[in-house]
Write an enzyme that holds these catalytic residues in place. Structure first.
Site, PDB file in Angstrom:
ATOM      1  N   SER A  49       0.639  -0.949   0.138  1.00 30.91           N
ATOM      2  CA  SER A  49      -0.228   0.086  -0.096  1.00 30.91           C
ATOM      3  C   SER A  49       1.604   1.446  -0.220  1.00 30.91           C
ATOM      4  O   SER A  49       1.739   1.147   0.430  1.00 30.91           O
ATOM      5  CB  SER A  49      -0.938   0.045   1.273  1.00 30.91           C
ATOM      6  OG  SER A  49      -1.486   1.205   1.382  1.00 30.91           O
ATOM      7  N   ARG A  50       0.025   2.343  -0.176  1.00 27.87           N
ATOM      8  CA  ARG A  50       0.907   3.027  -0.105  1.00 27.87           C
ATOM      9  C   ARG A  50       1.021   3.828   1.092  1.00 27.87           C
ATOM     10  O   ARG A  50       2.200   4.714   1.331  1.00 27.87           O
ATOM     11  CB  ARG A  50       0.029   4.711  -1.006  1.00 27.87           C
ATOM     12  CG  ARG A  50       0.015   4.882  -2.548  1.00 27.87           C
ATOM     13  CD  ARG A  50      -0.819   6.060  -2.956  1.00 27.87           C
ATOM     14  NE  ARG A  50      -1.884   5.205  -2.708  1.00 27.87           N
ATOM     15  CZ  ARG A  50      -3.124   6.334  -3.286  1.00 27.87           C
ATOM     16  NH1 ARG A  50      -2.859   7.581  -3.984  1.00 27.87           N
ATOM     17  NH2 ARG A  50      -4.575   6.378  -2.567  1.00 27.87           N
ATOM     18  N   HIS A  92      -5.893   0.744 -11.687  1.00 28.48           N
ATOM     19  CA  HIS A  92      -5.815  -0.394 -12.712  1.00 28.48           C
ATOM     20  C   HIS A  92      -5.104  -0.723 -13.731  1.00 28.48           C
ATOM     21  O   HIS A  92      -3.992  -1.313 -13.357  1.00 28.48           O
ATOM     22  CB  HIS A  92      -7.219  -0.733 -13.029  1.00 28.48           C
ATOM     23  CG  HIS A  92      -8.274  -1.163 -12.055  1.00 28.48           C
ATOM     24  ND1 HIS A  92      -9.419  -1.931 -12.336  1.00 28.48           N
ATOM     25  CD2 HIS A  92      -8.149  -1.383 -10.522  1.00 28.48           C
ATOM     26  CE1 HIS A  92      -9.978  -2.276 -11.241  1.00 28.48           C
ATOM     27  NE2 HIS A  92      -9.617  -2.364 -10.045  1.00 28.48           N
ATOM     28  N   LYS A 110     -12.131  -6.197 -10.896  1.00 28.63           N
ATOM     29  CA  LYS A 110     -12.809  -5.389 -12.391  1.00 28.63           C
ATOM     30  C   LYS A 110     -13.932  -4.580 -12.232  1.00 28.63           C
ATOM     31  O   LYS A 110     -14.195  -3.865 -10.250  1.00 28.63           O
ATOM     32  CB  LYS A 110     -14.271  -6.714 -12.407  1.00 28.63           C
ATOM     33  CG  LYS A 110     -15.603  -6.682 -11.245  1.00 28.63           C
ATOM     34  CD  LYS A 110     -16.223  -5.418 -10.891  1.00 28.63           C
ATOM     35  CE  LYS A 110     -16.640  -5.539 -10.267  1.00 28.63           C
ATOM     36  NZ  LYS A 110     -17.728  -4.216 -10.085  1.00 28.63           N
ATOM     37  N   ARG A 179     -17.199   7.919  -5.336  1.00 24.82           N
ATOM     38  CA  ARG A 179     -17.702   7.121  -6.143  1.00 24.82           C
ATOM     39  C   ARG A 179     -18.841   7.765  -7.537  1.00 24.82           C
ATOM     40  O   ARG A 179     -19.740   7.953  -8.147  1.00 24.82           O
ATOM     41  CB  ARG A 179     -18.794   6.053  -5.203  1.00 24.82           C
ATOM     42  CG  ARG A 179     -17.618   4.911  -4.305  1.00 24.82           C
ATOM     43  CD  ARG A 179     -19.350   4.188  -4.227  1.00 24.82           C
ATOM     44  NE  ARG A 179     -19.695   4.848  -2.808  1.00 24.82           N
ATOM     45  CZ  ARG A 179     -20.641   4.794  -1.609  1.00 24.82           C
ATOM     46  NH1 ARG A 179     -20.855   3.645  -1.802  1.00 24.82           N
ATOM     47  NH2 ARG A 179     -20.796   5.623  -0.558  1.00 24.82           N
ATOM     48  N   ASP A 191     -19.389   0.278 -11.278  1.00 23.53           N
ATOM     49  CA  ASP A 191     -18.995   0.031 -10.510  1.00 23.53           C
ATOM     50  C   ASP A 191     -20.079  -0.930 -10.489  1.00 23.53           C
ATOM     51  O   ASP A 191     -19.540  -2.423  -9.896  1.00 23.53           O
ATOM     52  CB  ASP A 191     -19.899   0.262  -8.859  1.00 23.53           C
ATOM     53  CG  ASP A 191     -18.718   1.111  -8.013  1.00 23.53           C
ATOM     54  OD1 ASP A 191     -18.634  -0.677  -7.649  1.00 23.53           O
ATOM     55  OD2 ASP A 191     -17.959   1.201  -7.632  1.00 23.53           O
TER      56      ASP A 191
END
Length: 340
Positions: A49-50, A92, A110, A179, A191
């Site tokens: 992770s960052r 991604h 996905k 979102r 999504d």
């Protein structure tokens, strides 16, 4: 009399195993690692992770031996065979390309990328490098999906003429919620809507006509969509996706001599009814996995494909992922254009 075929899926245990690394320890990664460790022989050996604190906490929670700050160290590790990209949508493409460049096999959450063009770039890079790459369209690897494919191949419902599918989860609107930020992949289509689109594509094949209407949030991210598709064969699909209401997530396939009906959400391990000239049959997933536990199936499938020397999934190829994203891109364009 119709006899239901037995689904053919890669066993959850006893097959080839890989050493997995996870990029992006968010909610979907939590669920994925939990079910993979509980229900399969696959093992996650590294997470990155960052935030070092975040990766360390994730590693402790799931018994993962290595935690890294930043993806570079994980990708350089000789102990990692395959990388699961579970980061937010906008990451991604860069993370998948970095994994491929490091010679790692890759499972990309996905949808595989923000749009079809990015997905094509990932596909080309994987093919050039000779590594395995697969979109984590996990529902395709559930037993029910193989059953549907077998029924259709056997002509159990005749010629398919119509497909329906819906999926909706209600989101509370906030301007700061990613979102609802279309610049980083926000919106209901990427999504949730990708699932009905995938289902229609898996049944009908190539799509040659797309018509969509919908609504957008103040940020212009789409929050509702109703979609009509026509396949190259002339069959139709009626699909919907929503972030304003929670829907049952049902799907159906109607043919000239019968139909396949989902009695529970088609995204998760489900129950089906098959109506045909041979009568009515019921089928239920008896694996014992429910909800997101079904994420485990794609991990064992990928390990088997790698052991077979494949570089992409025979069930949901890179071209399939790109084709679904092309339709998704078209849907978003139409919705946003009509909302102007």
């Amino acid at each position: 009399m119709l006899t239901l075929p037995e689904p053919s899926v890669t066993p959850l245990r006893g097959g080839p195993t890989l050493r997995w690394g996870v990029l992006g320890p968010g909610g979907i990664a939590q669920d994925w690692v939990s079910t993979v460790h509980r229900h399969t022989d696959q093992r996650v050996v590294a997470v990155a992770s960052r935030s070092s604190d975040r990766s360390q906490a994730f590693a402790v929670r799931h018994g993962i031996p290595h935690a890294f700050e930043g993806h570079e160290a994980l990708l350089a590790s000789p102990d990692v065979d395959v990388v699961y990209v579970a980061a937010p949508h906008a990451q991604h493409r860069p993370l998948a390309l970095a994994a491929i460049a490091a010679g790692k096999h890759v499972l990309i959450e996905k949808p595989m990328a923000l749009d079809a063009q990015e997905a094509e770039e990932i596909s080309q890079a994987a093919k050039a490098a000779g590594v395995f790459a697969m979109e984590a369209m996990w529902t395709r690897y559930l037993p029910q999906s193989d059953l549907v494919s077998r029924l259709l191949a056997d002509g159990a419902v005749g010629e398919v003429r119509t497909v329906t599918a819906d999926l909706g989860w209600r989101w509370e609107y906030s301007a700061g919620d990613p979102r609802f930020d279309p610049t980083i992949g926000g919106g209901v289509m990427i999504d949730a809507g990708v699932y009905p689109l995938w289902f229609a594509h898996s049944v009908l094949g190539p799509i040659d006509s797309v018509h969509a209407i919908g609504s957008v949030a103040p940020t212009t991210a789409e929050i509702e969509a109703v979609i009509a598709l026509r396949s190259a064969s002339g069959a139709l699909a009626s699909l919907s996706a929503s972030a304003t209401t929670t829907t049952p997530g049902l799907a159906s396939v109607y043919g000239t001599t019968g139909s396949i009906l989902f009695d529970s959400s088609f995204v998760f391990p489900a129950r089906l009814r098959i109506l045909s000239d041979g009568g009515e049959h019921e089928w239920a997933d008896e694996s014992g996995l429910a909800g997101r536990d079904g994420l485990a199936w794609q991990a064992t499938a990928l390990a088997a494909y790698v052991a077979e020397g494949r570089t992409q999934s025979p069930l949901h190829s890179l071209d399939d992922s790109i084709a679904v994203l092309r339709v998704l891109d078209d849907v978003r364009r139409q919705i946003r254009r009509h909302a102007e």
